[in-house]
Design an enzyme around this catalytic site. Structure first.
Site, PDB file in Angstrom:
ATOM      1  CD  GLU A 150      -2.774   0.979   2.557  1.00 59.86           C
ATOM      2  OE1 GLU A 150      -3.664   1.822   2.726  1.00 59.86           O
ATOM      3  OE2 GLU A 150      -2.607   0.000   3.327  1.00 59.86           O
ATOM      4  CG  HIS A 152      -1.391   4.637   4.301  1.00 58.34           C
ATOM      5  ND1 HIS A 152      -1.119   5.604   5.251  1.00 58.34           N
ATOM      6  CD2 HIS A 152      -2.602   4.125   4.630  1.00 58.34           C
ATOM      7  CE1 HIS A 152      -2.119   5.668   6.107  1.00 58.34           C
ATOM      8  NE2 HIS A 152      -3.031   4.778   5.756  1.00 58.34           N
ATOM      9  CG  ASP A 182      -4.973   5.070   1.736  1.00 58.77           C
ATOM     10  OD1 ASP A 182      -5.249   6.291   1.787  1.00 58.77           O
ATOM     11  OD2 ASP A 182      -5.400   4.248   2.561  1.00 58.77           O
ATOM     12  CD  GLU A 265      -8.415   2.063   4.516  1.00 58.83           C
ATOM     13  OE1 GLU A 265      -7.852   1.181   5.200  1.00 58.83           O
ATOM     14  OE2 GLU A 265      -7.806   2.808   3.729  1.00 58.83           O
TER      15      GLU A 265
END
Length: 295
Positions: A150, A152, A182, A265
């Protein structure tokens, strides 16, 4: 042509699954949105992880079939600092990821996000990551699962961490290692949402200082991107998100012919029922934006 599919991470409902939602309630809620994908955290959502009972596995598949949901991304944790006196070895990390790849496959998932412990606040992964991933590429190919670390906040796209991931893809030539983006990295305004379990420093570095990355950075890595977590904090009654520029993100994906899952999310306040309403708002916002862009 770009095809966008919509899903939800069970992490979005963390607070509500401890209070008002059962696993089946969450399935029903996601299906009612018109979403087709479900994302989980292995340790957080699987009963008796890492060795769920056969009955739980059977129920999982039955719920997927009943509600028409496709298992999408499985969150795996490779805890490089699980011991006080030493770091995890490459062999130990390899075994952990292999275990989760097999479990993810058993449950029908098509990608696994390995979260390997970090060694700096910019989320530089522990050096064992290359060995752990490379030793599992054959297994990932056998199971037809994509391993996708990810990207992020506070790690931007133009960063040595991402450069190393892309170089790894190019060096190995594997179709079973790609990126997970993300959308918190595109955050434009400050969020004051408090996250339980994080230090003030981590919260400050993680999302209260928006990276506000330009869409041109996203374009650079789209050819290597397999999955997108649509991180968000708050959408108001008028379906306006003050933090994440959804129209720009969707336009970039569509105009560059990216296809894949956008998985909600939610990381805003965790008061009861709020996550349920917030995810509903996000799906309405995203679908309206996509319809406008496509004309």
């Amino acid at each position: 042509m770009s095809t966008l599919e919509y899903g939800v991470s069970l992490y979005s409902y963390t607070g509500d699954m401890n209070t008002v939602l059962t696993l089946e309630d969450a399935f029903a809620e996601i299906a009612d949105l018109g979403a087709t994908g479900i994302e989980i955290l292995g340790e957080g959502n699987i009963s008796h992880y890492p060795t769920p009972e056969t009955a739980w596995i059977d129920r999982w598949h039955a719920l997927c079939a009943q509600y028409g949901l496709e298992p999408t991304n499985y969150g795996s944790w490779i805890d490089s600092r699980m011991w006080r006196h030493r770091d995890l070895t490459v062999d130990e990390g390899t075994d952990m990821l292999a275990r989760d790849l097999r479990l993810a496959s058993t449950l029908g998932f098509t990608s696994v996000r390995p979260k390997i412990g970090v060694v700096a606040m910019d989320l530089t992964p522990h050096p064992i990551w290359t060995g752990v991933i490379e030793r599992n590429l054959d297994l990932a190919a056998e199971l037809d699962i994509v391993i996708c670390p990810e990207i992020h906040a506070p790690t931007p796209i133009r960063h040595p961490v991402v450069d190393e991931y892309v170089q790894f893809i190019q060096r190995t030539g594997s179709a079973h290692f790609r990126l997970l983006i993300d959308t918190g990295i595109f955050q434009r305004a400050v969020s004051t949402a408090h996250q339980d379990g994080l230090s003030d420093e981590a919260q400050e570095e993680g999302w209260r200082k928006p990276l506000a990355l330009p869409m041109s950075d996203l374009v650079e890595v789209l050819p290597y991107t397999h999955f997108i977590q649509t991180k968000f904090f708050d959408i108001d009654d008028a379906l306006v998100d003050q933090q994440i520029p959804w129209e720009e993100i969707l336009r970039t994906l569509i105009e560059n012919d990216w296809s894949g899952y956008l998985s909600s999310e939610y990381e805003g306040e965790r008061s009861p029922y709020r996550s349920i309403e917030q995810v509903r708002r996000q799906h309405a916002l995203l679908r309206r934006a996509e319809a406008r862009i496509r004309g």
